[in-house]
Design a protein around this motif. Sequence first.
Motif, PDB file in Angstrom:
ATOM      1  N   TYR A   1     -16.844   0.498  -0.542  1.00 14.70           N
ATOM      2  CA  TYR A   1     -15.881   1.429  -1.120  1.00 14.70           C
ATOM      3  C   TYR A   1     -15.322   2.332  -0.016  1.00 14.70           C
ATOM      4  CZ  TYR A   1     -13.982   5.185  -4.046  1.00 14.70           C
ATOM      5  OH  TYR A   1     -13.163   6.130  -4.623  1.00 14.70           O
ATOM      6  N   VAL A   2     -16.183   2.810   0.867  1.00 20.31           N
ATOM      7  CA  VAL A   2     -15.734   3.650   1.986  1.00 20.31           C
ATOM      8  C   VAL A   2     -14.713   2.875   2.821  1.00 20.31           C
ATOM      9  CG1 VAL A   2     -16.430   4.825   4.115  1.00 20.31           C
ATOM     10  CG2 VAL A   2     -17.854   5.025   2.063  1.00 20.31           C
ATOM     11  N   GLY A   3     -15.000   1.636   3.124  1.00 18.79           N
ATOM     12  CA  GLY A   3     -14.075   0.806   3.897  1.00 18.79           C
ATOM     13  C   GLY A   3     -12.749   0.600   3.185  1.00 18.79           C
ATOM     14  N   MET A   4     -12.808   0.396   1.888  1.00 20.89           N
ATOM     15  CA  MET A   4     -11.578   0.213   1.114  1.00 20.89           C
ATOM     16  C   MET A   4     -10.740   1.491   1.105  1.00 20.89           C
ATOM     17  SD  MET A   4     -13.097  -2.102  -1.982  1.00 20.89           S
ATOM     18  CE  MET A   4     -11.544  -2.602  -2.698  1.00 20.89           C
ATOM     19  N   ILE A   5     -11.397   2.634   1.029  1.00 24.53           N
ATOM     20  CA  ILE A   5     -10.682   3.910   1.111  1.00 24.53           C
ATOM     21  C   ILE A   5     -10.011   4.025   2.473  1.00 24.53           C
ATOM     22  CG2 ILE A   5     -10.982   6.434   1.246  1.00 24.53           C
ATOM     23  CD1 ILE A   5     -11.173   5.451  -1.609  1.00 24.53           C
ATOM     24  N   GLU A   6     -10.758   3.751   3.523  1.00 17.69           N
ATOM     25  CA  GLU A   6     -10.230   3.873   4.881  1.00 17.69           C
ATOM     26  C   GLU A   6      -9.043   2.945   5.125  1.00 17.69           C
ATOM     27  OE1 GLU A   6     -13.337   3.495   7.790  1.00 17.69           O
ATOM     28  OE2 GLU A   6     -14.224   5.428   7.224  1.00 17.69           O
ATOM     29  N   ARG A   7      -9.004   1.806   4.474  1.00 13.91           N
ATOM     30  CA  ARG A   7      -7.896   0.870   4.638  1.00 13.91           C
ATOM     31  C   ARG A   7      -6.743   1.135   3.671  1.00 13.91           C
ATOM     32  NH1 ARG A   7     -12.449  -2.318   4.910  1.00 13.91           N
ATOM     33  NH2 ARG A   7     -12.142  -3.102   2.791  1.00 13.91           N
ATOM     34  N   GLY A   8      -6.892   2.148   2.820  1.00 11.17           N
ATOM     35  CA  GLY A   8      -5.842   2.475   1.864  1.00 11.17           C
ATOM     36  C   GLY A   8      -5.763   1.505   0.705  1.00 11.17           C
ATOM     37  N   GLU A   9      -6.857   0.815   0.423  1.00 10.83           N
ATOM     38  CA  GLU A   9      -6.890  -0.185  -0.645  1.00 10.83           C
ATOM     39  C   GLU A   9      -7.344   0.387  -1.982  1.00 10.83           C
ATOM     40  OE1 GLU A   9      -9.502  -3.134   0.976  1.00 10.83           O
ATOM     41  OE2 GLU A   9      -8.005  -3.836   2.410  1.00 10.83           O
ATOM     42  N   ARG A  10      -7.910   1.574  -1.975  1.00 13.33           N
ATOM     43  CA  ARG A  10      -8.393   2.208  -3.208  1.00 13.33           C
ATOM     44  C   ARG A  10      -7.754   3.572  -3.347  1.00 13.33           C
ATOM     45  NH1 ARG A  10     -13.029   0.055  -5.810  1.00 13.33           N
ATOM     46  NH2 ARG A  10     -12.367   1.544  -7.382  1.00 13.33           N
ATOM     47  N   ASN A  11      -7.559   3.976  -4.586  1.00 18.55           N
ATOM     48  CA  ASN A  11      -7.000   5.279  -4.908  1.00 18.55           C
ATOM     49  C   ASN A  11      -8.138   6.118  -5.485  1.00 18.55           C
ATOM     50  OD1 ASN A  11      -5.453   7.445  -5.644  1.00 18.55           O
ATOM     51  ND2 ASN A  11      -4.055   6.290  -6.958  1.00 18.55           N
TER      52      ASN A  11
ATOM     53  N   LYS B   1       0.837  -1.191   0.000  1.00 26.99           N
ATOM     54  CA  LYS B   1       0.000   0.000   0.000  1.00 26.99           C
ATOM     55  C   LYS B   1       0.873   1.242   0.000  1.00 26.99           C
ATOM     56  CE  LYS B   1      -3.549  -2.243   2.697  1.00 26.99           C
ATOM     57  NZ  LYS B   1      -4.256  -2.266   3.953  1.00 26.99           N
ATOM     58  N   LYS B   2       0.435   2.243  -0.726  1.00 31.62           N
ATOM     59  CA  LYS B   2       1.169   3.493  -0.754  1.00 31.62           C
ATOM     60  C   LYS B   2       0.814   4.311   0.476  1.00 31.62           C
ATOM     61  CE  LYS B   2       1.717   3.583  -5.670  1.00 31.62           C
ATOM     62  NZ  LYS B   2       1.649   4.340  -6.898  1.00 31.62           N
ATOM     63  N   LEU B   3       1.826   4.932   1.049  1.00 27.81           N
ATOM     64  CA  LEU B   3       1.662   5.678   2.287  1.00 27.81           C
ATOM     65  C   LEU B   3       0.587   6.751   2.171  1.00 27.81           C
ATOM     66  CD1 LEU B   3       2.644   6.136   5.163  1.00 27.81           C
ATOM     67  CD2 LEU B   3       4.382   7.667   4.244  1.00 27.81           C
ATOM     68  N   ILE B   4       0.518   7.451   1.068  1.00 31.52           N
ATOM     69  CA  ILE B   4      -0.477   8.521   0.905  1.00 31.52           C
ATOM     70  C   ILE B   4      -1.891   7.965   0.981  1.00 31.52           C
ATOM     71  CG2 ILE B   4      -0.432   8.453  -1.625  1.00 31.52           C
ATOM     72  CD1 ILE B   4      -0.766  11.674   0.376  1.00 31.52           C
ATOM     73  N   LEU B   5      -2.130   6.791   0.423  1.00 30.71           N
ATOM     74  CA  LEU B   5      -3.458   6.190   0.462  1.00 30.71           C
ATOM     75  C   LEU B   5      -3.833   5.780   1.879  1.00 30.71           C
ATOM     76  CD1 LEU B   5      -3.396   3.963  -2.752  1.00 30.71           C
ATOM     77  CD2 LEU B   5      -4.306   6.284  -2.476  1.00 30.71           C
ATOM     78  N   VAL B   6      -2.879   5.263   2.618  1.00 32.71           N
ATOM     79  CA  VAL B   6      -3.123   4.858   3.997  1.00 32.71           C
ATOM     80  C   VAL B   6      -3.408   6.092   4.854  1.00 32.71           C
ATOM     81  CG1 VAL B   6      -2.079   3.797   6.048  1.00 32.71           C
ATOM     82  CG2 VAL B   6      -1.770   2.743   3.792  1.00 32.71           C
ATOM     83  N   LYS B   7      -2.611   7.148   4.680  1.00 32.54           N
ATOM     84  CA  LYS B   7      -2.821   8.379   5.452  1.00 32.54           C
ATOM     85  C   LYS B   7      -4.173   9.013   5.119  1.00 32.54           C
ATOM     86  CE  LYS B   7       1.161   8.985   7.640  1.00 32.54           C
ATOM     87  NZ  LYS B   7       1.348   9.354   9.021  1.00 32.54           N
ATOM     88  N   PHE B   8      -4.516   9.042   3.836  1.00 35.07           N
ATOM     89  CA  PHE B   8      -5.802   9.603   3.435  1.00 35.07           C
ATOM     90  C   PHE B   8      -6.942   8.783   4.036  1.00 35.07           C
ATOM     91  CE2 PHE B   8      -9.436   9.975   0.528  1.00 35.07           C
ATOM     92  CZ  PHE B   8      -9.631  11.346   0.582  1.00 35.07           C
ATOM     93  N   GLY B   9      -6.824   7.475   3.986  1.00 30.60           N
ATOM     94  CA  GLY B   9      -7.846   6.602   4.555  1.00 30.60           C
ATOM     95  C   GLY B   9      -8.027   6.815   6.046  1.00 30.60           C
ATOM     96  N   LYS B  10      -6.919   6.978   6.750  1.00 28.46           N
ATOM     97  CA  LYS B  10      -7.001   7.245   8.189  1.00 28.46           C
ATOM     98  C   LYS B  10      -7.696   8.576   8.444  1.00 28.46           C
ATOM     99  CE  LYS B  10      -3.107   4.460   9.717  1.00 28.46           C
ATOM    100  NZ  LYS B  10      -1.772   4.455  10.331  1.00 28.46           N
ATOM    101  N   ARG B  11      -7.454   9.558   7.581  1.00 27.75           N
ATOM    102  CA  ARG B  11      -8.097  10.864   7.732  1.00 27.75           C
ATOM    103  C   ARG B  11      -9.605  10.746   7.522  1.00 27.75           C
ATOM    104  NH1 ARG B  11      -8.866  15.528  10.099  1.00 27.75           N
ATOM    105  NH2 ARG B  11      -9.161  17.271   8.696  1.00 27.75           N
ATOM    106  N   ILE B  12     -10.011   9.984   6.515  1.00 25.76           N
ATOM    107  CA  ILE B  12     -11.443   9.772   6.269  1.00 25.76           C
ATOM    108  C   ILE B  12     -12.077   9.084   7.482  1.00 25.76           C
ATOM    109  CG2 ILE B  12     -13.156   8.528   4.860  1.00 25.76           C
ATOM    110  CD1 ILE B  12     -11.996  10.986   3.453  1.00 25.76           C
TER     111      ILE B  12
END
Length: 76
Positions: free
Chosen positions: A37-47, A2-13
């Motif tokens: 989809y919301v869950g996948m964003i939160e886990r940093g699995e989706r861009n 997972k890319k760090l930016i996606l994980v950080k964004f997901g944690k922010r959401i």
Amino acid sequence: MKKLILVKFGKRIRELRRGRELSQKQLGELTGFHYNYVGMIERGERNPSLENIAVFANAFEISLSELFTFEVKNEN
């Protein structure tokens, strides 16, 4: 990996969602996104696209800059 930016964004959401005491399903209803989809964003699995990022900002009634108030350090 997972890319760090996606994980950080997901944690922010997740932080914003929980701060408003919303479930993933409720946030999905506000945004028009499926709760999976919301869950996948939160886990940093989706861009998410820029358009979807703007939808999240609108749902939380914050600016895009507020949505991106987290630090990402380059590990290179």
